[in-house]
Scaffold this motif. Structure first.
Motif, PDB file in Angstrom:
ATOM      1  N   VAL A  96      -2.198 -21.824  17.837  1.00 35.57           N
ATOM      2  CA  VAL A  96      -0.862 -21.256  17.807  1.00 35.57           C
ATOM      3  C   VAL A  96      -0.730 -20.368  19.036  1.00 35.57           C
ATOM      4  CG1 VAL A  96       0.783 -19.871  16.513  1.00 35.57           C
ATOM      5  CG2 VAL A  96      -0.869 -21.298  15.288  1.00 35.57           C
ATOM      6  N   ASN A 139       5.170 -25.491   7.991  1.00 35.73           N
ATOM      7  CA  ASN A 139       5.633 -24.107   7.862  1.00 35.73           C
ATOM      8  C   ASN A 139       5.337 -23.292   9.110  1.00 35.73           C
ATOM      9  OD1 ASN A 139       6.280 -24.669   5.183  1.00 35.73           O
ATOM     10  ND2 ASN A 139       4.323 -23.896   4.420  1.00 35.73           N
ATOM     11  N   PHE A 167       6.075 -19.094  10.598  1.00 36.69           N
ATOM     12  CA  PHE A 167       6.432 -17.743  10.136  1.00 36.69           C
ATOM     13  C   PHE A 167       6.519 -16.798  11.330  1.00 36.69           C
ATOM     14  CE2 PHE A 167       5.158 -18.748   5.741  1.00 36.69           C
ATOM     15  CZ  PHE A 167       4.250 -19.765   5.935  1.00 36.69           C
ATOM     16  N   PHE A 220      10.987 -17.311   7.902  1.00 31.86           N
ATOM     17  CA  PHE A 220      10.072 -18.385   7.570  1.00 31.86           C
ATOM     18  C   PHE A 220      10.843 -19.704   7.709  1.00 31.86           C
ATOM     19  CE2 PHE A 220       7.679 -21.224   5.106  1.00 31.86           C
ATOM     20  CZ  PHE A 220       8.267 -21.505   3.875  1.00 31.86           C
ATOM     21  N   LEU A 267       3.930 -11.270  15.359  1.00 32.22           N
ATOM     22  CA  LEU A 267       2.942 -12.327  15.143  1.00 32.22           C
ATOM     23  C   LEU A 267       3.618 -13.567  14.588  1.00 32.22           C
ATOM     24  CD1 LEU A 267       0.016 -10.350  13.454  1.00 32.22           C
ATOM     25  CD2 LEU A 267       0.171 -11.081  15.812  1.00 32.22           C
ATOM     26  N   GLY A 287       2.990 -26.431   0.922  1.00 35.07           N
ATOM     27  CA  GLY A 287       2.427 -26.429  -0.422  1.00 35.07           C
ATOM     28  C   GLY A 287       1.023 -25.887  -0.485  1.00 35.07           C
ATOM     29  N   LEU A 288       0.237 -26.413  -1.429  1.00 37.84           N
ATOM     30  CA  LEU A 288      -1.113 -25.900  -1.640  1.00 37.84           C
ATOM     31  C   LEU A 288      -2.060 -26.286  -0.511  1.00 37.84           C
ATOM     32  CD1 LEU A 288      -1.614 -26.394  -5.469  1.00 37.84           C
ATOM     33  CD2 LEU A 288      -1.142 -24.284  -4.220  1.00 37.84           C
ATOM     34  N   LEU A 308      -2.657 -23.162   2.185  1.00 36.12           N
ATOM     35  CA  LEU A 308      -3.101 -21.848   1.721  1.00 36.12           C
ATOM     36  C   LEU A 308      -3.540 -20.970   2.880  1.00 36.12           C
ATOM     37  CD1 LEU A 308      -5.046 -22.696  -1.540  1.00 36.12           C
ATOM     38  CD2 LEU A 308      -2.846 -21.531  -1.332  1.00 36.12           C
ATOM     39  N   ARG A 309      -4.027 -21.593   3.930  1.00 34.57           N
ATOM     40  CA  ARG A 309      -4.474 -20.825   5.084  1.00 34.57           C
ATOM     41  C   ARG A 309      -3.393 -20.821   6.154  1.00 34.57           C
ATOM     42  NH1 ARG A 309      -9.679 -22.513   8.820  1.00 34.57           N
ATOM     43  NH2 ARG A 309      -9.413 -20.920  10.427  1.00 34.57           N
ATOM     44  N   GLN A 310      -3.031 -19.631   6.617  1.00 37.01           N
ATOM     45  CA  GLN A 310      -2.109 -19.517   7.741  1.00 37.01           C
ATOM     46  C   GLN A 310      -2.917 -19.286   9.010  1.00 37.01           C
ATOM     47  OE1 GLN A 310       1.224 -16.853   7.285  1.00 37.01           O
ATOM     48  NE2 GLN A 310       1.792 -17.706   5.299  1.00 37.01           N
ATOM     49  N   PHE A 320      -2.734 -17.915  12.895  1.00 31.35           N
ATOM     50  CA  PHE A 320      -1.938 -16.929  13.623  1.00 31.35           C
ATOM     51  C   PHE A 320      -2.052 -17.091  15.133  1.00 31.35           C
ATOM     52  CE2 PHE A 320      -0.274 -13.972  10.481  1.00 31.35           C
ATOM     53  CZ  PHE A 320      -0.972 -14.357   9.350  1.00 31.35           C
ATOM     54  N   GLY A 321      -0.970 -16.748  15.809  1.00 31.59           N
ATOM     55  CA  GLY A 321      -0.982 -16.628  17.252  1.00 31.59           C
ATOM     56  C   GLY A 321      -1.546 -15.280  17.679  1.00 31.59           C
ATOM     57  N   TYR A 366      -7.837 -11.227   5.495  1.00 28.74           N
ATOM     58  CA  TYR A 366      -7.734 -11.653   6.881  1.00 28.74           C
ATOM     59  C   TYR A 366      -8.343 -10.579   7.763  1.00 28.74           C
ATOM     60  CZ  TYR A 366      -4.590 -15.664   6.212  1.00 28.74           C
ATOM     61  OH  TYR A 366      -4.055 -16.884   5.876  1.00 28.74           O
ATOM     62  N   GLN A 397      -6.960 -12.953  17.819  1.00 28.80           N
ATOM     63  CA  GLN A 397      -6.106 -13.504  16.774  1.00 28.80           C
ATOM     64  C   GLN A 397      -6.637 -13.247  15.384  1.00 28.80           C
ATOM     65  OE1 GLN A 397      -5.497 -16.947  19.736  1.00 28.80           O
ATOM     66  NE2 GLN A 397      -4.396 -17.625  17.922  1.00 28.80           N
ATOM     67  N   LEU A 434      -8.621 -16.015   8.840  1.00 29.83           N
ATOM     68  CA  LEU A 434      -8.898 -15.926   7.415  1.00 29.83           C
ATOM     69  C   LEU A 434     -10.391 -15.707   7.203  1.00 29.83           C
ATOM     70  CD1 LEU A 434      -7.920 -16.225   4.472  1.00 29.83           C
ATOM     71  CD2 LEU A 434      -8.410 -18.669   4.683  1.00 29.83           C
ATOM     72  N   ARG A 480      -0.400 -14.345  -2.273  1.00 30.55           N
ATOM     73  CA  ARG A 480       0.559 -15.443  -2.204  1.00 30.55           C
ATOM     74  C   ARG A 480       0.772 -15.983  -3.610  1.00 30.55           C
ATOM     75  NH1 ARG A 480       0.577 -21.540   0.489  1.00 30.55           N
ATOM     76  NH2 ARG A 480       1.088 -22.405  -1.559  1.00 30.55           N
ATOM     77  N   GLU A 532       1.715 -22.355  -6.815  1.00 30.61           N
ATOM     78  CA  GLU A 532       1.977 -23.691  -6.290  1.00 30.61           C
ATOM     79  C   GLU A 532       3.175 -23.734  -5.351  1.00 30.61           C
ATOM     80  OE1 GLU A 532       2.342 -26.601  -9.323  1.00 30.61           O
ATOM     81  OE2 GLU A 532       2.695 -28.260  -7.932  1.00 30.61           O
ATOM     82  N   ASN A 550       4.901 -19.886  -0.460  1.00 31.85           N
ATOM     83  CA  ASN A 550       4.478 -20.147   0.913  1.00 31.85           C
ATOM     84  C   ASN A 550       4.206 -18.853   1.647  1.00 31.85           C
ATOM     85  OD1 ASN A 550       4.558 -23.077   1.638  1.00 31.85           O
ATOM     86  ND2 ASN A 550       6.602 -22.888   0.790  1.00 31.85           N
TER      87      ASN A 550
END
Lengths: 114, 115
Positions: free
Chosen positions: A4, A31, A33, A48, A90, A97-98, A101-103, A105-106, B37, B44, B47, B95, B98, B101
């Protein structure tokens, strides 16, 4: 790994200027953000996007707008910059969806508005 | 609305020792996820570890482990055998399940590692 990128690491603008912050991700994530990070407040979600041309307001959208014309690119726009928008911005992306779970980042853009 | 609270603005640990960072959260949901995180200086955010609310077993990733107390709405991060590279800002995040986001972050804890 996912990359990113953000257009600038540091930016200095004048009050009243229109400011564009650009974010690009290379992993076809649905997605994207935009957060702002302030000491003592953590990260707060501004906007978002879950698909091209789709957006949803976050917790602090006032004074900001966004644009997502292509899947890989998400822009944050400050229509008329003010000093209280001086902050670290950021960008992040994730799958939907599931699976997302992990985003990711830039590196962030530190914006100073004078 | 969900909230995440990190009550320790700063923590210090001696190299090779263990440190625990605290996090509490508030939610009325039963299905959710919790994260830690790490944001190293000028680098950067990445996680560190994730916990699913439906799992009773605490998550572990190498030297990083969590103590998840669902009834108490507490989610602490334990770092064992601390290393200089662990020095960073650590954020706890929440978060919804299901269909969620978005992440809700705490204020962060700065961890300093002394050699």
């Amino acid at each position: 790994d996912v990359k990113v990128t953000q257009s600038s690491r540091y930016l200095v603008k004048r009050t009243g200027e229109k400011v564009f912050l650009e974010c690009v991700q290379d992993m076809d994530h649905e997605n994207m953000f935009w957060y702002r990070q302030d000491p003592g407040l953590g990260l707060r979600l501004i906007y978002f996007s879950y698909d091209v041309k789709m957006k949803e307001k976050g917790d602090i959208p006032e004074g900001y707008s966004v644009s997502r014309e292509k899947k890989e690119r998400f822009s944050l726009i400050l229509e008329s910059a003010s000093t209280n928008q001086t902050s670290m911005y950021l960008c992040a992306s994730s799958l939907g969806g599931l699976a997302g779970l992990r985003q990711f980042f830039g590196p962030g853009t530190r914006l100073t508005v004078l | 609305a969900q909230t995440v609270t990190q009550s320790q603005p700063e923590m210090s640990v001696q190299e090779a020792e263990t440190v625990t960072l605290s996090c509490t959260y508030d939610t009325s949901e039963s299905d959710y996820y919790l994260f830690w995180y790490k944001q190293p200086p000028s680098r950067q955010m990445i996680l560190v570890i994730r916990q699913e609310a439906y799992k009773q077993q605490n998550a572990t990733e190498n030297r990083f482990s969590v103590n998840f107390q669902k009834a108490a709405k507490s989610f602490s991060l334990k770092i064992s055998d601390s290393q200089l590279g662990d020095a960073a800002m650590y954020f706890c995040a929440y978060r919804e399940g299901e269909y969620g986001n978005k992440l809700v972050f705490g204020a962060g804890t700065i961890l300093r590692v002394k050699s």
